[in-house]
Design a protein around this motif. Structure first.
Motif, short mmCIF file in Angstrom:
data_model
loop_
_atom_site.label_atom_id
_atom_site.label_comp_id
_atom_site.label_asym_id
_atom_site.label_seq_id
_atom_site.Cartn_x
_atom_site.Cartn_y
_atom_site.Cartn_z
N THR A 236 -5.00 6.45 -7.48
CA THR A 236 -4.21 5.38 -8.10
C THR A 236 -4.42 5.32 -9.60
OG1 THR A 236 -5.99 3.78 -7.68
CG2 THR A 236 -4.28 3.99 -5.99
N LEU B 231 -2.75 7.73 0.15
CA LEU B 231 -2.51 6.31 -0.03
C LEU B 231 -1.59 5.76 1.05
CD1 LEU B 231 -2.24 6.14 -3.92
CD2 LEU B 231 -4.23 5.75 -2.45
N VAL B 232 -0.66 6.60 1.53
CA VAL B 232 0.20 6.17 2.64
C VAL B 232 -0.64 5.91 3.89
CG1 VAL B 232 2.04 6.90 4.21
CG2 VAL B 232 2.26 7.33 1.75
N ARG C 48 -2.50 2.73 3.58
CA ARG C 48 -1.61 1.56 3.69
C ARG C 48 -1.13 1.35 5.10
NH1 ARG C 48 1.56 3.06 0.05
NH2 ARG C 48 3.29 3.88 1.31
N VAL D 157 2.87 7.55 -7.05
CA VAL D 157 1.59 7.16 -6.44
C VAL D 157 1.79 6.66 -5.02
CG1 VAL D 157 -0.33 5.53 -6.58
CG2 VAL D 157 0.51 6.65 -8.65
N HIS D 158 2.79 5.81 -4.79
CA HIS D 158 2.94 5.17 -3.48
C HIS D 158 3.37 6.14 -2.39
CE1 HIS D 158 7.07 5.11 -5.05
NE2 HIS D 158 7.47 5.09 -3.78
N THR D 159 3.75 7.39 -2.79
CA THR D 159 4.17 8.37 -1.79
C THR D 159 3.09 9.40 -1.49
OG1 THR D 159 5.13 9.84 -3.45
CG2 THR D 159 6.57 8.12 -2.53
#
Length: 395
Positions: A363, A385-386, A389, A379-381
């Motif tokens: 991140t 991190l996926v 989450r 970042v969110h993909t």
């Protein structure tokens, strides 16, 4: 006037004079006045004085007893009250004007109960033979106002020349506050024992001079593997039970000033030879001036924690060996996305040490990740991190 009257008549009068100191009456003097004629027929006066104690004046003695601050009663040899002052009437739960004279001690001075009269008769006989046995008694009384009072009585036998009991004099002290304080203290001590006896830690209270402990809870046996008697036999010191390798260090800490408390860990050797770990935390107890009065502490068996820590270290070492054996890079991320672990291959690929990676993570905006075709990798993909989450595998 008295002297003139004595010279005029033959009957000698008797005077009773009050002695006082300021406003306080201290006694009486009885004076015999007699005419004493001389050889010429003239008359003189002979005065013979005899001091009498205060109680020789009934009215003064009555006032003294009646207005005394302490309860005072007197009973005859049959147990009937002949004296009971105002303080006694109030302490016994009666109104200040109620009369007790002529009433039996049973049910008044001695609380009512089955066989009270028989017990009184027996007590009077025993009191005459052994006054010290009943020299001090305590009783509880309930007043007309509903309040309960405790009175401690000091009892004295009054005997005649033949040694027979003629009366019993009782002087009381209201001890209600003391009894309430003692009851509160007992309840506090009971709660304290209940608390210390159920917790698994060995709770202890020690003196500042390092002598034998003032209190040690029963959990001592669970922590040190010995009964409390073993601690007393060792002079109150736990050092004989400590592992030889830890004994010197612990002795030094115990000799340190009590102003420097803190947890200390050491090993103890049980009689069976088993070695156990103990964490001991001491805290100084101070008065209002900040002076240390005593030391309080808890000793907890942490053997299972130590074993778990050792197993965790060994597990991490095994994992480290596996990580380092894998040719590809491996990262372990925490819930916040920061790096927790990284094998040597990952460190080589990213050009960072493990310590450097632990201060950052995917991140971090400094991580400029791109797809193989050179397009940005948001970042969110990013798979790691996926997974953090959603909890589902990704990549």
């Amino acid at each position: 006037d008295v002297l003139s009257a004595t010279l005029r008549r033959d009957t000698p009068p008797t005077l009773r004079l009050h002695l006082s100191s300021g406003l306080k009456t201290t006694g009486m003097v009885e004076v015999q006045v007699s005419a004493l004629p001389d050889a010429d027929g003239r008359r003189g006066v002979l005065l013979v004085a005899r001091r009498e104690p205060l109680w020789a004046a009934p009215e003064l003695y009555h006032d003294l007893v009646e207005h005394a601050g302490s309860p005072i009663v007197m009973a005859d040899h049959l147990g009937r009250l002949v004296v009971a002052n105002r303080a006694a009437r109030v302490s016994l739960g009666l109104g200040p004007e109620d009369s007790l004279i002529g009433r039996s001690v049973a049910g008044v001075l001695i609380p009512r109960g089955e066989g009270a009269e028989e017990a009184l008769e027996s007590s009077l006989c025993e009191f005459a033979q052994d006054p010290e046995r009943y020299a001090s008694t305590e009783h509880q009384y309930r007043g007309a106002d509903g309040h309960t009072r405790w009175v401690s009585w000091r009892n004295r036998a009054v005997v005649d020349d033949a040694g027979r009991l003629t009366a019993v004099l009782c002087v009381g002290t209201d001890i209600s506050e003391r009894v309430s304080a003692e009851r509160a203290l007992r309840q506090s001590e009971e709660r304290f024992r209940e608390m210390t006896e159920v917790i698994p830690a060995a709770f202890w209270i020690g003196s500042v001079d390092g002598g034998e402990p003032l209190y040690v809870s029963p959990a001592f046996e669970r922590v040190y593997g010995r009964p409390l008697e073993a601690l007393s036999a060792a002079g109150g010191s736990i050092l004989p039970f400590v592992h030889p390798e830890d004994r010197a260090g612990l002795a030094g800490l115990m000799a340190a000033p009590p102003e420097a408390p803190g947890p200390v860990e050491y090993r103890v050797v049980w009689p069976s030879g088993e070695v156990r770990w103990v964490r001991d935390h001491a805290v100084p107890i101070r008065n209002e001036d900040g002076r240390v009065l005593r030391i309080m502490g808890f000793a907890v068996d942490i053997t299972d924690i130590k074993r778990a820590e050792q197993e965790l270290r060994e597990s991490l070492e095994r994992q480290r060996g596996l990580y380092d054996a894998v040719p590809g890079g491996i990262l372990v991320l925490g819930k916040d996305g920061r790096t927790v672990e990284a094998n040597e291959a990952a460190q080589e690929l990213l050009g960072l040490t493990l310590e450097q990676m632990r201060t950052t993570g995917p991140t971090d905006p400094r991580w400029h990740a791109i797809h193989p075709d050179g397009s940005p990798f948001p970042v969110h993909t990013r798979p790691a991190l996926v997974t953090l989450r959603t909890g589902e595998p990704s990549g």
